[in-house]
Design a protein around this motif. Sequence first.
Motif, short mmCIF file in Angstrom:
data_model
loop_
_atom_site.label_atom_id
_atom_site.label_comp_id
_atom_site.label_asym_id
_atom_site.label_seq_id
_atom_site.Cartn_x
_atom_site.Cartn_y
_atom_site.Cartn_z
N LYS A 286 0.84 -1.19 0.00
CA LYS A 286 0.00 0.00 0.00
C LYS A 286 0.88 1.25 0.00
N ARG A 287 0.60 2.15 -0.91
CA ARG A 287 1.32 3.42 -0.97
C ARG A 287 0.31 4.54 -1.13
N GLY A 288 0.52 5.60 -0.40
CA GLY A 288 -0.30 6.78 -0.61
C GLY A 288 0.20 7.55 -1.81
N PHE A 289 -0.47 8.64 -2.13
CA PHE A 289 -0.07 9.45 -3.28
C PHE A 289 1.04 10.42 -2.85
N VAL A 290 2.11 9.83 -2.34
CA VAL A 290 3.24 10.61 -1.85
C VAL A 290 4.53 9.97 -2.33
N GLY A 291 5.59 10.75 -2.33
CA GLY A 291 6.88 10.25 -2.76
C GLY A 291 7.83 10.02 -1.60
N PRO A 292 9.11 9.88 -1.90
CA PRO A 292 10.12 9.63 -0.86
C PRO A 292 10.51 10.93 -0.16
N THR A 293 9.52 11.58 0.45
CA THR A 293 9.73 12.92 1.01
C THR A 293 10.84 12.96 2.05
N ALA A 294 10.87 11.96 2.94
CA ALA A 294 11.88 11.95 4.00
C ALA A 294 13.29 11.92 3.40
N MET A 295 13.49 11.10 2.37
CA MET A 295 14.80 11.01 1.72
C MET A 295 15.14 12.31 1.01
N TRP A 296 14.16 12.91 0.37
CA TRP A 296 14.40 14.18 -0.31
C TRP A 296 14.82 15.26 0.69
N LEU A 297 14.14 15.31 1.83
CA LEU A 297 14.46 16.34 2.83
C LEU A 297 15.87 16.15 3.39
N ARG A 298 16.32 14.91 3.44
CA ARG A 298 17.67 14.65 3.94
C ARG A 298 18.73 14.93 2.88
#
Length: 317
Positions: A286-298
Amino acid sequence: DASAVVWSMALAGSNAHAFTVRYVGSGAAGTDETHLAKQLAQRYGARLSIVDVEPDIQSIFERIVHALDEPHADESAVPTWLICERVAAEYKVALVGTGGDELFAGYRRHFALAAAGGWQRLPTSFRKAASALASALPEPNAGLGVARLKRFLRASGESLATRYLGLQDRMGALSLFTPEHRERGVTDYAHDTFERHVDSMPENGWIRPALYLDYKTYLPDDLLHLSDRISMAHSLELRVPFVDHELIESLFPVPDRVRVGLMRPKRLLRRALATRLPRAHFSAPKRGFVGPTAMWLRNELSEMLGDELSASRLQQL
């Protein structure tokens, strides 16, 4: 859910033009669903367009904030903006799968609320001992499982509204308000809102209370609010078949044992689509309509994050 919409269009005799996002950058591989979209498009003869979402969002960040016009902590705003922009270049109306999780019970918190109801039936002494033991466990940053356990035990002894609100408050966000705001009762608003909806809840059960609260809060205040503002910024109208009132009125009274079976998310919808979607759709995580935000922020977005939260920038607000 979106795949179900594509199938429904094919059943009605329409060859859909489907759009899906593909993330680029750190952690993107774990979010890629383009292979599933390609299987579906091939099966039903749909035209498929893939919209790349890259971590370079500096050029659209301010426009997203302007379109939302108020604080809105939902990271799906970025892919929603980009896919709406792409769709609007060809169409004025699009169908989306929003609402499937809320109608068929697709979130962990739905089952957590049901489990909390069962937990409350256990002896008080046992529940207090388990809660005390959980309090002694490491803080949530020690692991996601520990965080979920502590959140569940912390919320299980409260009213239904408080339990469900606690299950959604993943990081203790309500505690981020200053003492001054807490004294003014700002943090009571969410609790009072949930309590008010519980008072008017038409159905009891294990799962349906959570679905009802989602229909009164999460859908209108988050998902539909965000998608409407962002799509309208591109003069695009989004329509949501899963939120059709006749469909909801027909399916909401369905007993929990039929809707989810033995705690199986979206069991009823899965059974309805079992022969209609590629098999890989049912085994995908299951995946929401979101990306790898945590990795991008890091990584890619770390400089932008530092600038947005810098002391000099905050003083300008």
